[in-house]
Design a protein around this motif. Sequence first.
Motif, PDB file in Angstrom:
ATOM      1  N   ARG A   1       2.427 -14.563   4.116  1.00  0.00           N
ATOM      2  CA  ARG A   1       1.976 -14.946   5.387  1.00  0.00           C
ATOM      3  C   ARG A   1       1.414 -14.015   6.274  1.00  0.00           C
ATOM      4  O   ARG A   1       0.551 -14.207   7.246  1.00  0.00           O
ATOM      5  CB  ARG A   1       2.989 -15.793   6.135  1.00  0.00           C
ATOM      6  N   HIS A   2       1.607 -12.722   5.961  1.00  0.00           N
ATOM      7  CA  HIS A   2       0.963 -11.695   6.612  1.00  0.00           C
ATOM      8  C   HIS A   2       0.666 -10.478   5.400  1.00  0.00           C
ATOM      9  O   HIS A   2       1.131 -10.659   4.220  1.00  0.00           O
ATOM     10  CB  HIS A   2       2.128 -11.197   7.612  1.00  0.00           C
ATOM     11  N   ALA A   3      -0.150  -9.559   5.833  1.00  0.00           N
ATOM     12  CA  ALA A   3      -0.556  -8.574   4.822  1.00  0.00           C
ATOM     13  C   ALA A   3       0.838  -7.839   4.259  1.00  0.00           C
ATOM     14  O   ALA A   3       1.800  -7.688   5.158  1.00  0.00           O
ATOM     15  CB  ALA A   3      -1.233  -7.620   5.476  1.00  0.00           C
ATOM     16  N   THR A   4       0.867  -7.848   2.929  1.00  0.00           N
ATOM     17  CA  THR A   4       2.273  -7.361   2.367  1.00  0.00           C
ATOM     18  C   THR A   4       1.916  -6.153   1.510  1.00  0.00           C
ATOM     19  O   THR A   4       1.214  -6.256   0.256  1.00  0.00           O
ATOM     20  CB  THR A   4       2.677  -8.704   1.509  1.00  0.00           C
ATOM     21  N   PRO A   5       2.625  -5.095   1.872  1.00  0.00           N
ATOM     22  CA  PRO A   5       2.662  -3.956   0.797  1.00  0.00           C
ATOM     23  C   PRO A   5       3.077  -4.467  -0.431  1.00  0.00           C
ATOM     24  O   PRO A   5       3.973  -5.145  -0.758  1.00  0.00           O
ATOM     25  CB  PRO A   5       3.625  -2.873   1.656  1.00  0.00           C
ATOM     26  N   LEU A   6       2.479  -3.829  -1.534  1.00  0.00           N
ATOM     27  CA  LEU A   6       3.010  -4.160  -2.933  1.00  0.00           C
ATOM     28  C   LEU A   6       3.963  -3.232  -3.489  1.00  0.00           C
ATOM     29  O   LEU A   6       3.946  -1.845  -3.088  1.00  0.00           O
ATOM     30  CB  LEU A   6       1.722  -4.252  -3.786  1.00  0.00           C
ATOM     31  N   ALA A   7       4.731  -3.654  -4.560  1.00  0.00           N
ATOM     32  CA  ALA A   7       5.773  -2.945  -4.987  1.00  0.00           C
ATOM     33  C   ALA A   7       5.055  -1.514  -5.685  1.00  0.00           C
ATOM     34  O   ALA A   7       4.118  -1.786  -6.302  1.00  0.00           O
ATOM     35  CB  ALA A   7       6.513  -3.569  -6.118  1.00  0.00           C
ATOM     36  N   ALA A   8       5.818  -0.634  -6.336  1.00  0.00           N
ATOM     37  CA  ALA A   8       5.447   0.549  -7.026  1.00  0.00           C
ATOM     38  C   ALA A   8       4.892  -0.002  -8.207  1.00  0.00           C
ATOM     39  O   ALA A   8       4.942  -0.999  -8.652  1.00  0.00           O
ATOM     40  CB  ALA A   8       6.556   1.657  -7.065  1.00  0.00           C
ATOM     41  N   PRO A   9       3.732   0.868  -8.707  1.00  0.00           N
ATOM     42  CA  PRO A   9       3.229   0.451  -9.845  1.00  0.00           C
ATOM     43  C   PRO A   9       3.948   0.209 -11.268  1.00  0.00           C
ATOM     44  O   PRO A   9       5.069   0.841 -11.345  1.00  0.00           O
ATOM     45  CB  PRO A   9       2.213   1.595 -10.242  1.00  0.00           C
ATOM     46  N   ALA A  10       3.930  -0.878 -11.849  1.00  0.00           N
ATOM     47  CA  ALA A  10       4.883  -1.377 -13.139  1.00  0.00           C
ATOM     48  C   ALA A  10       4.272  -0.984 -14.465  1.00  0.00           C
ATOM     49  O   ALA A  10       4.875  -1.193 -15.605  1.00  0.00           O
ATOM     50  CB  ALA A  10       5.195  -2.730 -12.921  1.00  0.00           C
TER      51      ALA A  10
ATOM     52  N   THR B   1       3.190   1.668  -0.680  1.00  0.00           N
ATOM     53  CA  THR B   1       3.670   1.549  -2.088  1.00  0.00           C
ATOM     54  C   THR B   1       5.128   1.024  -2.116  1.00  0.00           C
ATOM     55  O   THR B   1       5.810   0.990  -3.192  1.00  0.00           O
ATOM     56  CB  THR B   1       3.859   2.891  -2.898  1.00  0.00           C
ATOM     57  N   THR B   2       5.325   0.314  -0.879  1.00  0.00           N
ATOM     58  CA  THR B   2       6.795  -0.209  -1.177  1.00  0.00           C
ATOM     59  C   THR B   2       6.662  -1.698  -1.001  1.00  0.00           C
ATOM     60  O   THR B   2       5.988  -2.240  -0.127  1.00  0.00           O
ATOM     61  CB  THR B   2       7.762   0.336  -0.224  1.00  0.00           C
ATOM     62  N   LYS B   3       7.709  -2.715  -1.555  1.00  0.00           N
ATOM     63  CA  LYS B   3       7.485  -3.990  -1.363  1.00  0.00           C
ATOM     64  C   LYS B   3       7.740  -4.694  -0.095  1.00  0.00           C
ATOM     65  O   LYS B   3       8.699  -4.222   0.445  1.00  0.00           O
ATOM     66  CB  LYS B   3       8.093  -4.713  -2.666  1.00  0.00           C
ATOM     67  N   GLY B   4       6.841  -5.474   0.306  1.00  0.00           N
ATOM     68  CA  GLY B   4       7.448  -5.954   1.911  1.00  0.00           C
ATOM     69  C   GLY B   4       7.238  -7.452   1.604  1.00  0.00           C
ATOM     70  O   GLY B   4       6.362  -7.782   0.840  1.00  0.00           O
ATOM     71  N   GLN B   5       7.764  -8.149   2.531  1.00  0.00           N
ATOM     72  CA  GLN B   5       7.763  -9.672   2.400  1.00  0.00           C
ATOM     73  C   GLN B   5       7.995 -10.099   3.934  1.00  0.00           C
ATOM     74  O   GLN B   5       8.881  -9.856   4.326  1.00  0.00           O
ATOM     75  CB  GLN B   5       8.783 -10.366   1.348  1.00  0.00           C
ATOM     76  N   GLU B   6       7.046 -11.326   4.253  1.00  0.00           N
ATOM     77  CA  GLU B   6       7.121 -12.042   5.369  1.00  0.00           C
ATOM     78  C   GLU B   6       7.829 -13.325   5.089  1.00  0.00           C
ATOM     79  O   GLU B   6       7.357 -14.030   4.087  1.00  0.00           O
ATOM     80  CB  GLU B   6       5.878 -12.187   6.068  1.00  0.00           C
TER      81      GLU B   6
ATOM     82  N   ALA C   1     -10.999  -9.618  -4.785  1.00  0.00           N
ATOM     83  CA  ALA C   1      -9.920  -9.399  -3.844  1.00  0.00           C
ATOM     84  C   ALA C   1      -8.628  -9.190  -4.496  1.00  0.00           C
ATOM     85  O   ALA C   1      -8.136  -8.248  -3.993  1.00  0.00           O
ATOM     86  CB  ALA C   1      -9.797 -10.658  -3.315  1.00  0.00           C
ATOM     87  N   THR C   2      -8.496  -9.297  -5.665  1.00  0.00           N
ATOM     88  CA  THR C   2      -7.145  -8.880  -6.537  1.00  0.00           C
ATOM     89  C   THR C   2      -7.182  -7.465  -6.861  1.00  0.00           C
ATOM     90  O   THR C   2      -6.198  -6.967  -6.581  1.00  0.00           O
ATOM     91  CB  THR C   2      -7.082  -9.859  -7.789  1.00  0.00           C
ATOM     92  N   LEU C   3      -8.392  -7.018  -7.296  1.00  0.00           N
ATOM     93  CA  LEU C   3      -8.521  -5.469  -7.658  1.00  0.00           C
ATOM     94  C   LEU C   3      -8.480  -4.434  -6.106  1.00  0.00           C
ATOM     95  O   LEU C   3      -7.657  -3.782  -6.232  1.00  0.00           O
ATOM     96  CB  LEU C   3      -9.788  -5.255  -8.312  1.00  0.00           C
ATOM     97  N   GLN C   4      -9.028  -5.150  -5.327  1.00  0.00           N
ATOM     98  CA  GLN C   4      -8.822  -4.341  -3.827  1.00  0.00           C
ATOM     99  C   GLN C   4      -7.310  -4.403  -3.494  1.00  0.00           C
ATOM    100  O   GLN C   4      -6.886  -3.443  -3.085  1.00  0.00           O
ATOM    101  CB  GLN C   4      -9.728  -5.235  -2.927  1.00  0.00           C
ATOM    102  N   ALA C   5      -6.666  -5.759  -3.707  1.00  0.00           N
ATOM    103  CA  ALA C   5      -5.177  -5.683  -3.181  1.00  0.00           C
ATOM    104  C   ALA C   5      -4.535  -4.742  -4.206  1.00  0.00           C
ATOM    105  O   ALA C   5      -3.367  -3.950  -3.529  1.00  0.00           O
ATOM    106  CB  ALA C   5      -4.530  -7.128  -3.383  1.00  0.00           C
ATOM    107  N   LEU C   6      -4.789  -4.671  -5.407  1.00  0.00           N
ATOM    108  CA  LEU C   6      -3.974  -3.450  -6.159  1.00  0.00           C
ATOM    109  C   LEU C   6      -4.288  -2.166  -5.891  1.00  0.00           C
ATOM    110  O   LEU C   6      -3.521  -1.314  -5.854  1.00  0.00           O
ATOM    111  CB  LEU C   6      -4.245  -4.029  -7.736  1.00  0.00           C
ATOM    112  N   ARG C   7      -5.538  -1.937  -5.896  1.00  0.00           N
ATOM    113  CA  ARG C   7      -5.988  -0.561  -5.425  1.00  0.00           C
ATOM    114  C   ARG C   7      -5.319  -0.117  -3.786  1.00  0.00           C
ATOM    115  O   ARG C   7      -4.956   1.191  -3.905  1.00  0.00           O
ATOM    116  CB  ARG C   7      -7.599  -0.419  -5.310  1.00  0.00           C
ATOM    117  N   HIS C   8      -5.275  -1.066  -3.032  1.00  0.00           N
ATOM    118  CA  HIS C   8      -5.096  -0.498  -1.684  1.00  0.00           C
ATOM    119  C   HIS C   8      -3.625  -0.708  -1.337  1.00  0.00           C
ATOM    120  O   HIS C   8      -3.081  -0.656  -0.409  1.00  0.00           O
ATOM    121  CB  HIS C   8      -6.066  -1.248  -0.722  1.00  0.00           C
ATOM    122  N   ALA C   9      -3.023  -1.136  -2.566  1.00  0.00           N
ATOM    123  CA  ALA C   9      -1.501  -1.635  -2.326  1.00  0.00           C
ATOM    124  C   ALA C   9      -1.062  -2.643  -1.291  1.00  0.00           C
ATOM    125  O   ALA C   9       0.122  -2.337  -0.700  1.00  0.00           O
ATOM    126  CB  ALA C   9      -0.547  -0.457  -2.455  1.00  0.00           C
ATOM    127  N   THR C  10      -1.827  -3.591  -0.974  1.00  0.00           N
ATOM    128  CA  THR C  10      -1.674  -4.283   0.021  1.00  0.00           C
ATOM    129  C   THR C  10      -2.355  -5.646  -0.114  1.00  0.00           C
ATOM    130  O   THR C  10      -3.491  -5.901  -0.249  1.00  0.00           O
ATOM    131  CB  THR C  10      -2.283  -3.975   1.368  1.00  0.00           C
TER     132      THR C  10
END
Length: 416
Positions: free
Chosen positions: A367-376, A411-416, A337-346
């Motif tokens: 609490r909702h699907a969250t786009p992840l920040a740009a790769p670090a 590829t942009t960070k979002g937060q609920e 699940a972690t790898l999939q989140a990183l691969r799909h940026a969500t």
Amino acid sequence: MRPRAVVTGLGAVTPLGVGADELHRRAVAGESGLADGLGLCRDFRPADHLSRQQIRRTDRFTQLALVAAAEALAQAGWTDGPPPYPAERVACVVGCALGGTASFETQAEVLRQQGAEFVSPLMVPAMMANAAASQIAQRHGLRGEALCLASACSSATQAIGTALLLLAAGAADAVVVGGAEASTSELVRAAFRTAGALSESGRSVPFDRDRDGLLIGEGAGILVLETEAGAAARGATVLGEVLGYGSTCDAHHLTAPDPTGGPAARAVTLALEAACVTPGQLGYLNAHGTGTVLNDSSECEALRLALGPALDAVPLSSTKSCTGHLFGAAGAVEAIATLQALRHATAPPTVGLREPDEKLGPLNLIRHATPLAAPALPGGRRAGLSTSFGFGGHNAALVLAAADAPGTTGTTKGQE
């Protein structure tokens, strides 16, 4: 310099469905595989995947593992003929906490009702915890080291750590690794209920103010790990990497975690140091997050000790909220699940989370699907952390990394 361990195949069977992509799709959508207080793999029908003989000779946890392994190996390109490495150089490590409890309970009832002469001789090979590793190795001709890690709920994470060590030591060229569990019987539930860990409300929502325990699930997760050089030589597609692993023991109590969080924090620190990743470079954290008051509290203490102020900003969730607690399989499914989140940026949410427990301190709870920040990380990769903690004081952590999958746009960070 140790070789880089890359992931070339993912396979999963969970209460969210059959397939690693289905796990990610439904988890991100905020769907739950929990119903009537259990996380059963209701979409999994053994006859759709296995022969009658295989079904007759295996417990359900092994059946789940076989199907997850077949998916992972197919994605890695191992389906035609023998493995792409000498068979003696391919290991198989599968974590399992409880083994074939269904086979044991069924045959115990046969003994009670009909007598010893009616107990199946297949019970032992079906119930033994190493059955999944043995059956996967047998089915795919893997003749390297084959073993089972049994360390409660950290079993699969420690199996992946063991695979990493085998590759680093040059003891294997590839490892088929993961975890499997199918212990959802009334007996097992009763044991966890009387231990005070099972949710009485029938809902398990980690980190929520009103959380009251875990719910039991079943499933399997399998990964194919190879050295970077080996994968490149055969032209394999790399899905991600296992960058670092850390493990410690609380040496504190039979079931309760060390309340200081110190040993668990050290496992996380060791994983980060092995990965050469700083807390501020983490893009996602898949927490152990069982939903018990004690575990969630002690885990957050440990994470705060290990990550410091960076913890406040890292998107954090627990996929146990949609799969239930998969015991010995949990760490592998959550690594996937972690790898999939990183691969799909969500990143997937903690399903059902309404009122975060303020006693846990500042957390970026999803609490909702969250786009992840740009790769670090260099090479356009994101880093993620997956943690596992088991009865007996077992602590384990993995640092994983992945670049965007083809077609990914978030590829942009979002937060609920």
